[in-house]
Design a protein around this motif. Structure first.
Motif, mmCIF file in Angstrom:
data_model
loop_
_atom_site.group_PDB
_atom_site.id
_atom_site.type_symbol
_atom_site.label_atom_id
_atom_site.label_comp_id
_atom_site.label_asym_id
_atom_site.label_seq_id
_atom_site.Cartn_x
_atom_site.Cartn_y
_atom_site.Cartn_z
ATOM 1 N N ARG A 216 0.843 -1.211 0.000
ATOM 2 C CA ARG A 216 0.000 0.000 0.000
ATOM 3 C C ARG A 216 0.866 1.243 0.000
ATOM 4 O O ARG A 216 0.614 2.194 -0.745
ATOM 5 C CB ARG A 216 -0.921 0.003 1.223
ATOM 6 C CG ARG A 216 -1.865 -1.172 1.314
ATOM 7 C CD ARG A 216 -2.845 -1.038 2.450
ATOM 8 N NE ARG A 216 -2.201 -0.716 3.717
ATOM 9 C CZ ARG A 216 -2.803 -0.817 4.908
ATOM 10 N NH1 ARG A 216 -4.054 -1.235 4.975
ATOM 11 N NH2 ARG A 216 -2.162 -0.518 6.007
ATOM 12 N N MET A 220 0.575 4.484 -2.523
ATOM 13 C CA MET A 220 -0.276 5.533 -1.961
ATOM 14 C C MET A 220 0.329 6.248 -0.772
ATOM 15 O O MET A 220 -0.249 7.220 -0.294
ATOM 16 C CB MET A 220 -1.643 4.964 -1.554
ATOM 17 C CG MET A 220 -2.596 4.815 -2.722
ATOM 18 S SD MET A 220 -4.281 4.574 -2.199
ATOM 19 C CE MET A 220 -5.130 4.759 -3.768
ATOM 20 N N GLU A 224 -2.651 8.903 2.307
ATOM 21 C CA GLU A 224 -3.692 8.499 1.367
ATOM 22 C C GLU A 224 -4.207 7.103 1.705
ATOM 23 O O GLU A 224 -5.398 6.817 1.549
ATOM 24 C CB GLU A 224 -3.142 8.538 -0.057
ATOM 25 C CG GLU A 224 -4.206 8.653 -1.127
ATOM 26 C CD GLU A 224 -3.660 9.170 -2.438
ATOM 27 O OE1 GLU A 224 -4.302 10.053 -3.032
ATOM 28 O OE2 GLU A 224 -2.589 8.699 -2.860
ATOM 29 N N THR A 225 -3.304 6.226 2.181
ATOM 30 C CA THR A 225 -3.728 4.898 2.624
ATOM 31 C C THR A 225 -4.729 5.002 3.764
ATOM 32 O O THR A 225 -5.765 4.317 3.778
ATOM 33 C CB THR A 225 -2.502 4.075 3.072
ATOM 34 O OG1 THR A 225 -1.684 3.816 1.929
ATOM 35 C CG2 THR A 225 -2.913 2.761 3.703
ATOM 36 N N TYR A 226 -4.436 5.862 4.755
ATOM 37 C CA TYR A 226 -5.328 5.989 5.907
ATOM 38 C C TYR A 226 -6.611 6.744 5.557
ATOM 39 O O TYR A 226 -7.649 6.552 6.204
ATOM 40 C CB TYR A 226 -4.596 6.669 7.059
ATOM 41 C CG TYR A 226 -3.645 5.733 7.795
ATOM 42 C CD1 TYR A 226 -3.858 4.358 7.789
ATOM 43 C CD2 TYR A 226 -2.546 6.224 8.487
ATOM 44 C CE1 TYR A 226 -2.997 3.499 8.449
ATOM 45 C CE2 TYR A 226 -1.674 5.373 9.152
ATOM 46 C CZ TYR A 226 -1.914 4.015 9.131
ATOM 47 O OH TYR A 226 -1.060 3.151 9.794
ATOM 48 N N ARG A 227 -6.569 7.571 4.534
ATOM 49 C CA ARG A 227 -7.806 8.211 4.083
ATOM 50 C C ARG A 227 -8.809 7.153 3.628
ATOM 51 O O ARG A 227 -9.998 7.217 3.953
ATOM 52 C CB ARG A 227 -7.516 9.190 2.946
ATOM 53 C CG ARG A 227 -8.765 9.876 2.403
ATOM 54 C CD ARG A 227 -8.441 10.832 1.265
ATOM 55 N NE ARG A 227 -9.640 11.449 0.744
ATOM 56 C CZ ARG A 227 -10.206 12.526 1.260
ATOM 57 N NH1 ARG A 227 -9.671 13.099 2.331
ATOM 58 N NH2 ARG A 227 -11.298 13.030 0.734
ATOM 59 N N ILE A 228 -8.321 6.166 2.869
ATOM 60 C CA ILE A 228 -9.190 5.084 2.421
ATOM 61 C C ILE A 228 -9.680 4.277 3.617
ATOM 62 O O ILE A 228 -10.840 3.836 3.662
ATOM 63 C CB ILE A 228 -8.440 4.187 1.426
ATOM 64 C CG1 ILE A 228 -8.144 4.968 0.147
ATOM 65 C CG2 ILE A 228 -9.248 2.931 1.105
ATOM 66 C CD1 ILE A 228 -7.284 4.210 -0.851
ATOM 67 N N GLY A 231 -12.945 5.038 5.215
ATOM 68 C CA GLY A 231 -14.195 4.790 4.509
ATOM 69 C C GLY A 231 -14.713 6.047 3.832
ATOM 70 O O GLY A 231 -13.978 6.992 3.555
ATOM 71 N N GLU A 232 -16.020 6.074 3.591
ATOM 72 C CA GLU A 232 -16.617 7.193 2.869
ATOM 73 C C GLU A 232 -16.470 8.507 3.620
ATOM 74 O O GLU A 232 -16.473 9.585 3.019
ATOM 75 C CB GLU A 232 -18.088 6.911 2.581
ATOM 76 C CG GLU A 232 -18.290 5.765 1.595
ATOM 77 C CD GLU A 232 -19.753 5.535 1.275
ATOM 78 O OE1 GLU A 232 -20.601 6.237 1.876
ATOM 79 O OE2 GLU A 232 -20.048 4.676 0.421
ATOM 80 N N GLY A 234 -13.813 9.447 5.124
ATOM 81 C CA GLY A 234 -12.483 9.957 4.845
ATOM 82 C C GLY A 234 -11.575 10.096 6.059
ATOM 83 O O GLY A 234 -11.744 9.447 7.096
#
Length: 484
Positions: A216, A220, A224-228, A231-232, A234
Motif C-alpha cells: 500500500r 499511496m 492516502e492509505t489511511y484516508r481510504i 471509509g466514505e 475519509g
C-alpha cells in the motif's frame, strides 16, 4: 551541463549510473582502490534495469571521466554530487576542496542522510549553493530526492534532477535526518525491539511489510492509505476512530535496544538464514526486477512513482532525431513479458497491436502531440489499421520498432511500423491511418503549424521507396497531398 561526483559507493555509484544512463558524462573522484570495479558493477545492474523499465529507446550513455583529485573533478562543473561517508569533519574538508576549484555558481548537493544544510555550510565561502540532495537506494531507480536548503540553487537543482527522472521534494524547514529517514528510523526501532524480545524473526517482519502494508505504501504512501481506511467519511473519520490509540502503550519508539553482541549475532544469523542463498549483486537484481514491475503497473495508471517514469520516457520519445542515420525512427521498444504469451508459448495476437499502438503513441509525443497538447482538447485517433504477422515471438525477447511516415496532409497522417527482433529481423509490420480531431467538438480538424512542422521535418528524412506492401490495406496518402 558538466556533472561531477565525489564518492562512488552504494549511493554515489547510483547517482553516477542515473546521470550516465540519462546521457550525461560524469567526472568522478573516489580514492577507493576498487572504485572502478564497484561503480562498473553498479552501472551494469543499472543498465539492465533501465532496459527493462523504459519502452522508449534510451539515449546514448554518457562516459565516466576519472579524476586524480577533487580539484580536477570539479573544475568547470555545473553540478557536484558529494557522497562521502557520514562524518561532518570529512564533509567540511571535502567542501573546502570543492570550493577552492569549482566555479562560483556550481551547485553542491550532498547525499547526507542526517546532517542539516546549516551544519554542512559551516565555514563555506558560498554557503547558499550547498544543499542536501538526499536520495534513496537504488538511486538509479527510485525517483525521490529530498532537497533541503532553499533558494535559487535549490530551484536549479530541482530542474536538473527532474530532467534525469528524479522526483525532487523541497523540504521547507531543515531538521535532523530530513523526512524519509525519520520515518524509516521509527519502523527500524520497533523492528529491532521485536527481534530482541523474541516476538518475531527478521523474515517474519519483512514478510508482514512486503506482503502487507508495504504494498500500500509503495503506491499511496501513508496519509492516502489511511484516508481510504476511514471509509466514505475519509480522513476526519479515521482520525476520530483510531486517534485515541496513539496514546496506548504500544510503541517503544523512544527507546533503542542495546545492540550488544548477542542481539547483533541474532539479527545477523536470522538475516543469513533468510537471504544468504543470494549474493548481494543477485539480491540487487531481484530488487530491481521487482521495482521495475511495480513501476510499470504504476505507470499504466499514471500514479505515484509511475508518473516520474512516464515523464522520463516521454522525454526520451520527444528528443531530437539525429540526421540522417536515425531514420527510420526508433522511438519504442518492448520486452515480451510472460503474461504476453499464449498456450503455444508465443506472443499472443493482440500484443502485436499493443506494441504497434505504443509505437504510434511514441511518434505522437515525438512530434509534439503529448499530454500537454491533448489537455487542450485535440488529439489524433487511429481510424484504420493493417497488421502483417510474419514470425513468432517468445517470452523474454526484446523488441524494437522502426517507424516511417508514409504521408500526411493537414488532417491526416499515415505511419508504417516494423517490429524487429534484436537481430534485426522483422516479426510484424503495421500501417495506421490517424486523423486529427477536436475531442470537444467531436469532429476532425486541421493540425496546428507546430504539428505540421514536425511532420514535415520527418517527411524530409524519408528518401527511400515505400515498402512493397504499403497501401495494400489502407488508402494511400502521399506527401504531395499536404499541398492540396
Amino acid at each position: 551541463m558538466k556533472i561531477a561526483a565525489i564518492g562512488g559507493g552504494v549511493i554515489g555509484g547510483g547517482w553516477i549510473a542515473r546521470f550516465i544512463l540519462s546521457g550525461h558524462d560524469v567526472t568522478v573522484h573516489d580514492p577507493h582502490p576498487e572504485a572502478g570495479r564497484i561503480i562498473g558493477e553498479v552501472l551494469e545492474n543499472a543498465g539492465r534495469a533501465w532496459q527493462n523499465l523504459f519502452q522508449a529507446p534510451l539515449p546514448e550513455p554518457g562516459k565516466i571521466i576519472w579524476a586524480k583529485d577533487i580539484a580536477e573533478a570539479v573544475s568547470g562543473a555545473d553540478f557536484i554530487q558529494e557522497s562521502v561517508p557520514e562524518r561532518l569533519d570529512l564533509k567540511h574538508r571535502i567542501f573546502a576542496e570543492i570550493e577552492a576549484a569549482a566555479p562560483e555558481r556550481a551547485i553542491i548537493g550532498s547525499s547526507t542522510s542526517g546532517f542539516k544544510p546549516s551544519e554542512l555550510r559551516e565555514g563555506a565561502k558560498h554557503p547558499e549553493r550547498i544543499l542536501v540532495a538526499h536520495p534513496f537506494n537504488p538511486v538509479y531507480l527510485l525517483p525521490v530526492v529530498e532537497i533541503v536548503g532553499g533558494g535559487e540553487a535549490a530551484e536549479r537543482a530541482c530542474t536538473l534532477l527532474a530532467s534525469v527522472g528524479m522526483k525532487p521534494v523541497q523540504i521547507a524547514r531543515e531538521i535532523d535526518a530530513h523526512i524519509g529517514d525519520r520515518l524509516l528510523e521509527a519502523v527500524w526501532r520497533e523492528a529491532l525491539w521485536l527481534v530482541k524480545d523474541g516476538i518475531a524473526t527478521t523474515e517474519e517482519i519483512d514478510d508482514i511489510i512486503r506482503h502487507g502494508f508495504g504494498l500500500r505504501w509503495a503506491q499511496m504512501g501513508l496519509f492516502e492509505t489511511y484516508r481510504i481506511a476511514g471509509g466514505e467519511a475519509g480522513m476526519r473519520h479515521f482520525l476520530g476512530q483510531f486517534g485515541p490509540a496513539l496514546k496506548w502503550p504500544w510503541t517503544k519508539l523512544m527507546d533503542v535496544p542495546d545492540l550488544d553482541d548477542a542481539l547483533i549475532d541474532r539479527i545477523a544469523s536470522q538475516s543469513d538464514a533468510q537471504s544468504g542463498a543470494h549474493s548481494i549483486r543477485e539480491l540487487e537484481r531481484i530488487r530491481d526486477d521487482n521495482l521495475v514491475g511495480m513501476f510499470q503497473a504504476l505507470k499504466a495508471n499514471d500514479w505515484g512513482a509511475g508518473r516520474s517514469i512516464r515523464e522520463m520516457e516521454d522525454r526520451f520519445y520527444a528528443r531530437e532525431v539525429k540526421q540522417p542515420e536515425s531514420y527510420p525512427l526508433r522511438l519504442h521498444q518492448a520486452r515480451v513479458h510472460g503474461g504476453w504469451v499464449d498456450y503455444n508459448g508465443h506472443m499472443t495476437e493482440f500484443r502485436y497491436l499493443q506494441v504497434l499502438g505504443d509505437a504510434t503513441d511514441a511518434f505522437l509525443i515525438h512530434i509534439g502531440l503529448d499530454a500537454d497538447y491533448r489537455a487542450g482538447g485535440c488529439s489524433a485517433y487511429t481510424v484504420e489499421t493493417h497488421i502483417r504477422h510474419l514470425a513468432e515471438v517468445k517470452a523474454g525477447e526484446l523488441l524494437s520498432v522502426e517507424t516511417r511516415l508514409l504521408g500526411h496532409d493537414e488532417k491526416r497522417f499515415r505511419l508504417h511500423h516494423d517490429i524487429l527482433r534484436a537481430d534485426g529481423s522483422v516479426v510484424a509490420t503495421g500501417e495506421h491511418m490517424l486523423l486529427h480531431v477536436d475531442g470537444d467538438a467531436g469532429r476532425s480538424t486541421a493540425m496546428p503549424e507546430t504539428l505540421l512542422a514536425g511532420l514535415r521535418r520527418i517527411a524530409e528524412l524519408d528518401d527511400a521507396p515505400h515498402p512493397d506492401h504499403a497501401g495494400a490495406g489502407i488508402r494511400q496518402v502521399h506527401h504531395k497531398e499536404a499541398a492540396s
